[in-house]
Design an enzyme around this catalytic site. Structure first.
Site, PDB file in Angstrom:
ATOM      1  N   TYR A   1      29.714  13.433  58.361  1.00 58.47           N
ATOM      2  CA  TYR A   1      28.363  12.877  58.503  1.00 58.47           C
ATOM      3  C   TYR A   1      27.657  13.307  59.789  1.00 58.47           C
ATOM      4  O   TYR A   1      26.823  12.583  60.309  1.00 58.47           O
ATOM      5  CB  TYR A   1      28.395  11.343  58.382  1.00 58.47           C
ATOM      6  CG  TYR A   1      29.045  10.879  57.095  1.00 58.47           C
ATOM      7  CD1 TYR A   1      28.413  11.087  55.876  1.00 58.47           C
ATOM      8  CD2 TYR A   1      30.302  10.268  57.092  1.00 58.47           C
ATOM      9  CE1 TYR A   1      29.010  10.692  54.679  1.00 58.47           C
ATOM     10  CE2 TYR A   1      30.902   9.871  55.907  1.00 58.47           C
ATOM     11  CZ  TYR A   1      30.250  10.090  54.708  1.00 58.47           C
ATOM     12  OH  TYR A   1      30.845   9.706  53.529  1.00 58.47           O
TER      13      TYR A   1
ATOM     14  N   CYS B   1      12.918  14.332  71.858  1.00 56.06           N
ATOM     15  CA  CYS B   1      11.885  13.506  72.488  1.00 56.06           C
ATOM     16  C   CYS B   1      11.998  12.055  72.059  1.00 56.06           C
ATOM     17  O   CYS B   1      11.090  11.519  71.417  1.00 56.06           O
ATOM     18  CB  CYS B   1      10.519  14.072  72.134  1.00 56.06           C
ATOM     19  SG  CYS B   1      10.390  15.777  72.621  1.00 56.06           S
TER      20      CYS B   1
ATOM     21  N   GLU C   1      38.059   8.209  46.691  1.00 55.48           N
ATOM     22  CA  GLU C   1      37.073   9.205  47.127  1.00 55.48           C
ATOM     23  C   GLU C   1      36.932   9.255  48.645  1.00 55.48           C
ATOM     24  O   GLU C   1      35.864   8.951  49.174  1.00 55.48           O
ATOM     25  CB  GLU C   1      35.714   8.853  46.511  1.00 55.48           C
ATOM     26  CG  GLU C   1      35.722   8.854  45.004  1.00 55.48           C
ATOM     27  CD  GLU C   1      34.441   8.283  44.399  1.00 55.48           C
ATOM     28  OE1 GLU C   1      34.164   8.617  43.244  1.00 55.48           O
ATOM     29  OE2 GLU C   1      33.747   7.507  45.073  1.00 55.48           O
ATOM     30  N   PRO C   2      37.981   9.632  49.354  1.00 55.36           N
ATOM     31  CA  PRO C   2      37.848   9.690  50.807  1.00 55.36           C
ATOM     32  C   PRO C   2      37.001  10.884  51.245  1.00 55.36           C
ATOM     33  O   PRO C   2      37.160  11.988  50.722  1.00 55.36           O
ATOM     34  CB  PRO C   2      39.302   9.878  51.275  1.00 55.36           C
ATOM     35  CG  PRO C   2      39.952  10.602  50.132  1.00 55.36           C
ATOM     36  CD  PRO C   2      39.295  10.083  48.879  1.00 55.36           C
TER      37      PRO C   2
ATOM     38  N   GLY D   1      35.793   5.257  51.913  1.00 47.86           N
ATOM     39  CA  GLY D   1      35.446   4.274  52.932  1.00 47.86           C
ATOM     40  C   GLY D   1      36.498   3.989  53.978  1.00 47.86           C
ATOM     41  O   GLY D   1      36.290   3.147  54.847  1.00 47.86           O
TER      42      GLY D   1
HETATM   43  N1  LLP Z   1      32.369   7.384  47.338  1.00 47.13           N
HETATM   44  C1  LLP Z   1      31.109   6.903  47.285  1.00 47.13           C
HETATM   45  C2  LLP Z   1      30.568   6.456  46.020  1.00 47.13           C
HETATM   46  C3  LLP Z   1      30.335   6.867  48.464  1.00 47.13           C
HETATM   47  O1  LLP Z   1      29.097   6.404  48.417  1.00 47.13           O
HETATM   48  C4  LLP Z   1      30.892   7.328  49.679  1.00 47.13           C
HETATM   49  C5  LLP Z   1      30.115   7.299  50.907  1.00 47.13           C
HETATM   50  C6  LLP Z   1      32.202   7.813  49.666  1.00 47.13           C
HETATM   51  C7  LLP Z   1      32.916   7.821  48.492  1.00 47.13           C
HETATM   52  C8  LLP Z   1      32.866   8.357  50.893  1.00 47.13           C
HETATM   53  O2  LLP Z   1      32.980   7.434  51.914  1.00 47.13           O
HETATM   54  P1  LLP Z   1      33.858   7.793  53.213  1.00 47.13           P
HETATM   55  O3  LLP Z   1      35.300   7.878  52.771  1.00 47.13           O
HETATM   56  O4  LLP Z   1      33.384   9.098  53.723  1.00 47.13           O
HETATM   57  O5  LLP Z   1      33.599   6.686  54.125  1.00 47.13           O
HETATM   58  N2  LLP Z   1      26.520   8.296  56.742  1.00 47.13           N
HETATM   59  C9  LLP Z   1      27.410   7.177  56.936  1.00 47.13           C
HETATM   60  C10 LLP Z   1      28.366   7.011  55.786  1.00 47.13           C
HETATM   61  C11 LLP Z   1      27.679   6.885  54.456  1.00 47.13           C
HETATM   62  C12 LLP Z   1      28.669   6.856  53.347  1.00 47.13           C
HETATM   63  C13 LLP Z   1      27.998   6.977  52.041  1.00 47.13           C
HETATM   64  N3  LLP Z   1      28.892   6.954  50.944  1.00 47.13           N
HETATM   65  C14 LLP Z   1      28.161   7.372  58.252  1.00 47.13           C
HETATM   66  O6  LLP Z   1      27.912   8.352  58.918  1.00 47.13           O
HETATM   67  O7  LLP Z   1      28.981   6.556  58.627  1.00 47.13           O
END
Ligand code: LLP
Length: 463
Positions: free
Chosen positions: A421, A391, A320-321, A278
């Site tokens: 993403y 469209c 979990e990045p 996150g």
């Molecule tokens: N761990 C878990 C359990 C998660 O659900 C996620 C993301 C991550 C790690 C990784 O998060 P990150 O570090 O990539 O922020 N589609 C959305 C983001 C959805 C994230 C879902 N889970 C966007 O484009 O912003």
């Protein structure tokens, strides 16, 4: 989400509308290293290059739209996370941000683990040689087939997300003669400061098991009682694109408190906690993300401090990045098509892709920047909205940005920070062909995910 309105600008100065923009950059040809991948630079002839290859050559060879990923940058960021967290912690790259077999190999070589959340991601990971015990399996509604496959292939951990799943995973593990290592995902009740659709630790949403109402403690009781499960820890993921460490600190504190309660009630000290992903990245020059070593330090400190005061052994931390590793390493290259100036508003610049290769602007009101990359220009800035060819009037790639006023069809423009993403959420809307992902490194470019073809579309259409 509006930033300050533009005070006064060189073009349409008296008519600029309210929008998501600040003043036009003083130099439209400059590339802010905050948002561009590490090896991106402008060559002496004014063309932008990545990994030593200029984008005109890349466009000629691979076409547009296309995602270009800076492999050296990806590896450097992965390594930075690994190094920052050190040997007494684990970094699981979140495959949902972007996953391909090449990426799996890079992660493996750089010593990272992998978080997957579907059978498809698991298959990709295993087929590229990621050892199963370095894979974590996530999801709020894993199917029986997915759980069976994950356990029989020997994944390192399954993150349990509901009461039904506790029983289901235990049952499947037992029937396979296994004892599966699991974590329980809890919702810690933190309101993360991010878009509603990507915040995941408040109580009213589908993920995890609530901490505040005692459900998490009950889940732990049940998991500890089942022979098919080895409960190794507690998991929390508070959301995505977060800059403020305060949410992580509250989450860590609440998870450690639960560990202490588990110790008091059951006499066991769970050896691990996972604080999820996150961490935010810079999509525009306004964003100021933290560095991995700052994040690692803050998380280690808070967990150590809380454990000391609860007289607990400090558990092994994992994170979990996804976005923070892959996001900044890629850009999307588009060719400019029609250009439509709307007097008193802005100029609509259409590109050969759109919401099918980047849904984030339409879905989350995400902000991006854009640059002219096939040449330099000293024309004055023009307020543009970069739109796709779909469209939908919501088919916006970059809501508000400045490009040189002499922009013309055939120019190449690029949107940075599209590594996370974008390809992973790409669609075939309007039967668009999903763009390729091309890895560039040391003067060599190679397709790691090829462009879809019309034959691919027809292959699925079996009616
Ligand atoms: N761990 C878990 C359990 C998660 O659900 C996620 C993301 C991550 C790690 C990784 O998060 P990150 O570090 O990539 O922020 N589609 C959305 C983001 C959805 C994230 C879902 N889970 C966007 O484009 O912003």
């Amino acid at each position: 989400m509006s930033r300050s309105a533009h005070p006064a600008g060189p073009r349409h100065a008296d008519v600029l509308p309210e929008g998501h923009y600040t003043a036009p950059p003083t130099d439209l040809n400059a590339l802010d290293s905050k948002v561009w991948a590490q090896t991106v630079t402008r060559t002496t002839d004014g063309v932008v290059s990545v990994g030593g290859i200029d984008v005109k050559k890349l466009a000629e060879e691979f076409g547009t739209p296309a995602y270009f990923i800076d492999e050296a940058d990806f590896r450097a960021r992965a390594r930075a996370w690994r190094t920052a967290f050190g040997d007494d912690a684990d970094v699981f790259y979140a495959g949902k941000a972007f996953l391909s077999r090449a990426v799996v190999r890079w992660l493996h070589e750089e010593g990272l683990n992998l978080d997957v959340c579907s059978g498809g991601e698991l298959t990709t990971a295993l087929s590229a040689g990621m050892p199963a015990d370095r894979i974590a399996f996530h999801g709020n509604n894993k199917s029986t087939e997915e759980i069976t496959e994950a356990i029989s292939r020997g994944v390192g951990r399954i993150v349990l997300d509901s009461f039904q799943e506790i029983v289901r995973v235990a049952h499947i593990a037992e029937s396979l003669g296994r004892r599966q290592r699991v974590q329980i995902r809890v919702t810690v009740g933190v309101e993360a400061h991010t878009h509603e659709f990507i915040a995941t630790a408040h109580e009213d949403q589908k993920f995890g098991i609530g901490l505040a109402d005692g459900q998490a403690a009950e889940a732990v009781r049940r998991a500890l009682a089942l022979d098919g499960l080895e409960l190794i820890g507690i998991h929390s993921h508070i959301g995505s694109q977060i800059f403020d460490m305060a949410g992580f600190e509250v989450a860590a504190r609440r998870v450690v408190k639960l560990l202490a309660e588990i110790r008091d009630e059951h006499g066991v000290e769970l050896p691990e906690i996972d604080l999820g992903g996150g961490l935010g990245i810079a999509y525009t020059s306004e964003d100021d993300p933290s560095e991995p070593h700052e994040i690692a330090k803050a998380l280690h400190e808070i967990v150590t401090r809380e454990c000391e005061s609860a007289k607990l052994r400090t558990p092994r931390i994992s994170v979990e990045p996804g976005r923070a590793i892959v996001g900044p390493t890629a850009f999307t290259l588009y060719e400019v098509g029609t250009i439509k100036p709307l007097d008193g508003l802005r100029t609509y610049v259409s590109v050969d892709g759109g919401m099918s290769d980047n849904i984030r602007t339409a879905l989350y009101d995400a902000e991006y920047t854009v640059s002219l990359v096939s040449r330099v220009s000293d024309a004055e800035p023009m307020l543009v909205r970069v739109v796709g060819k779909h469209c939908e009037s919501g088919d916006i790639v970059v809501r508000d940005a400045f490009l040189p006023a002499d922009l013309a069809p055939g120019d190449l423009i690029a949107v940075p920070a599209t590594g996370a993403y974008c390809r992973s959420m790409a669609s075939n809307y309007n039967h668009a062909l999903r763009p390729p992902v091309v890895a560039v490194r040391d003067g060599e470019a190679r397709v790691i995910v090829r462009r879809e073809t019309e034959e691919d579309l027809l292959r699925l259409d079996v009616g």
